[in-house]
Scaffold this motif. Structure first.
Motif, short mmCIF file in Angstrom:
data_model
loop_
_atom_site.label_atom_id
_atom_site.label_comp_id
_atom_site.label_asym_id
_atom_site.label_seq_id
_atom_site.Cartn_x
_atom_site.Cartn_y
_atom_site.Cartn_z
N ASP A 46 -3.95 -6.94 8.67
CA ASP A 46 -3.16 -5.39 7.89
C ASP A 46 -2.46 -6.22 6.74
O ASP A 46 -2.12 -5.73 5.91
N SER A 47 -1.32 -7.31 7.51
CA SER A 47 0.23 -7.20 7.18
C SER A 47 -0.43 -8.29 5.27
O SER A 47 0.79 -8.37 4.94
N TRP A 50 0.00 -5.91 3.19
CA TRP A 50 1.52 -5.51 2.84
C TRP A 50 2.20 -5.08 1.34
O TRP A 50 2.21 -6.57 0.57
N ASN A 51 2.82 -4.73 0.79
CA ASN A 51 4.23 -4.84 -0.47
C ASN A 51 6.08 -5.28 0.05
O ASN A 51 5.97 -5.38 1.04
N GLN A 52 6.24 -5.60 -1.19
CA GLN A 52 7.62 -6.00 -0.47
C GLN A 52 8.59 -4.85 0.31
O GLN A 52 9.34 -5.78 0.83
N ASP A 53 8.07 -3.42 -0.24
CA ASP A 53 9.17 -3.24 0.56
C ASP A 53 8.58 -2.79 1.82
O ASP A 53 8.83 -2.88 3.45
N GLN A 54 7.26 -3.22 2.52
CA GLN A 54 7.00 -3.12 3.71
C GLN A 54 7.50 -4.18 4.46
O GLN A 54 8.26 -4.30 5.71
N ILE A 55 7.25 -5.57 3.84
CA ILE A 55 7.83 -6.98 4.09
C ILE A 55 9.04 -6.88 4.56
O ILE A 55 9.18 -6.72 5.80
N ALA A 57 10.74 -3.88 5.23
CA ALA A 57 10.86 -2.98 6.15
C ALA A 57 10.52 -3.83 7.70
O ALA A 57 11.74 -3.98 8.80
N TYR A 58 9.86 -4.14 7.76
CA TYR A 58 9.23 -4.68 9.16
C TYR A 58 10.48 -5.80 10.06
O TYR A 58 10.95 -6.15 10.40
#
Length: 457
Positions: A46-47, A50-55, A57-58
């Motif tokens: 799934d990762s 991910w876009n940069q914002d998701q990365i 935030a995680y």
């Protein structure tokens, strides 16, 4: 095969050795690929999207949790945070990481017990080879260890090799005594459908056996050290034969993949090489994508590139664990260097590496203080070399050890000297030496550059 008595194994007939290899393989399979593994593998898959914002935030959330764990439970960081007056609320964003000092290997080695989670039994203790003179014993929790396994599996999947597909491995495993020159030179691990080849027995006389066994096995993937696979590919060229199978991918690891190695491997096997970079500390995983860039997986850790000089392109890799609560390392200096890919790196976050250059001590140092890495380009256009290694003996002298394909006199050594001088300095004195083989280091790994000037202690 650390759990198998070497004396018993090497004294056994080949049929029993195959059983022992598979038995150990099943033991590792249970350790690596059961329990929470499937959930971890899905998270890795799934990762990738991910876009940069998701990365961000995680990683912000995981960093906060890790710092809180360190402040509450890890003796070394309890003292450090107290001295600096830091709280986990001081680290709610990746940009705050640089408030912490960089952790070097010597500090870790000197205070190893203070980094361990008190009263907690490790899922696995990873012993490093100590190729730089300082071995380490690192504690891992179950999640981190199985995440590392899932990262490799997903990297292979992404490049068309499903888990369980036929795999030929060429690495540093000693499957039979080095002085036992009789075939077979491979053992079967049925647990992972893996045929493990000896990298120590391959030569012009034994190549026919390797050629026929690989044709019969027809692996979908060849995986291992780039030096070992490049050596195999060179024997195909010397014998003027082609493999009668076509792998989906060649996967290399554990050594710096050199440009000439990639070229010979891809020419022989007719498929692309997809290198990946990971470390024994389980802080980073960077696998090459279809464009050849190293994509950093965001789950296992945070990666920074640090340079003492703003003009330096090749920066030290600094990594922070996001998962290993048994023995967390914050801002650890891996002593490897790399460059970021600016086109695919947003703001200050690093998501892709352009090149990974290897260890800091795998450099040629010039009298004016420059460190020259990735000098494999000096061999471009110089034919007849099977293998080569550059040894820096002093600030103005290098020796190039060459294993020729046929005869050293057929190699344009003058051009080779000019190439090295042009990439270092005009004062560099270059000596060419013919060798029958290049000595491997720990775990059979090949070093393209040996710098005798650097203290490896």
């Amino acid at each position: 095969m650390t759990s198998i008595s070497e004396k018993f194994y090497f004294g056994s007939p080949v049929w029993l050795q195959n059983i022992l290899v598979s038995a150990y393989g099943y033991k590792l399979y249970r350790k690596r690929y059961t329990g929470i593994y499937n959930n971890i593998l899905q998270a890795v898959r799934d990762s990738r999207d991910w876009n940069q914002d998701q990365i961000n935030a995680y990683q912000n959330e995981r960093l906060f949790s890790m710092v809180r764990h360190c402040r509450n439970n890890i003796p070394y960081y309890q003292k450090l945070f107290s001295e600096y007056g830091y709280h986990e609320n001081s680290f709610t964003d990746l940009s705050a990481l640089n408030r912490l000092p960089i952790l070097d290997k010597q500090t870790l080695q000197s205070n190893i017990q203070l980094f361990r989670l008190p009263g907690e039994k490790a899922y696995l203790t990873q012993n490093t080879s100590g190729s730089t003179g300082t071995p380490l014993s690192l504690d891992l929790d179950e999640y981190t260890y199985k995440l590392a396994m899932a990262l490799v599996v997903e990297h292979e999947e992404y490049h068309g090799v499903p888990f369980g597909a036929r795999r030929a491995t060429f690495a540093g495993r000693m499957i039979q005594n080095s002085d036992d020159l009789n075939p077979p030179y491979a053992r079967m691990n049925l647990a992972e459908n893996q045929l493990i080849f000896s990298s120590y027995h391959l030569n012009a006389n034994s190549f026919k056996w390797y050629y026929e066994r690989l044709n019969k096995f027809a692996p979908l993937e060849i995986i291992g050290y780039p030096s070992a696979i490049a050596d195999l590919a060179t024997h195909y060229q010397l014998a003027d034969v082609k493999p009668r199978f076509k792998p989906k991918a060649i996967v290399t690891n554990s050594e710096t993949l050199l440009s000439w190695q990639r070229q010979v491997i891809e020419d022989v096997f007719g498929c692309k090489v997809f290198d990946y970079y990971g470390t024994a500390e389980y802080l980073i995983f960077a696998g090459q994508d279809n464009e050849g860039l190293y994509r950093l997986n965001p789950l296992i850790g945070i990666t920074e590139l640090n340079s003492s000089k703003s003009s330096e392109k090749q920066n030290r890799i600094i990594a922070t664990s996001l998962t290993n609560y048994n023995m967390p390392l914050l801002r650890y200096d891996l002593r490897d260097t790399a460059t970021a890919n600016n086109n695919k790196t947003a703001d200050s976050a690093i998501s892709y590496l352009e090149e990974i250059f290897g260890r800091v001590d795998d450099y040629i140092e010039t009298p004016d203080g420059r460190k020259i890495g990735r000098i494999d380009h000096i061999f471009k256009g110089v034919y007849g070399i099977k293998e080569a290694q550059v040894v820096q003996d002093s600030l103005n002298m290098c020796t190039i050890n060459i294993v020729p394909r046929d005869n050293l006199s057929n190699i344009d050594t003058d051009q080779l000297k000019r190439n090295l001088i042009s990439r270092t300095c005009s004062e560099m004195h270059v000596v060419i030496q013919e060798k029958s083989s290049i000595i491997r280091g720990a775990n059979g790994k090949f070093k393209s550059v040996v710098n005798k000037l650097i203290d490896k202690s």
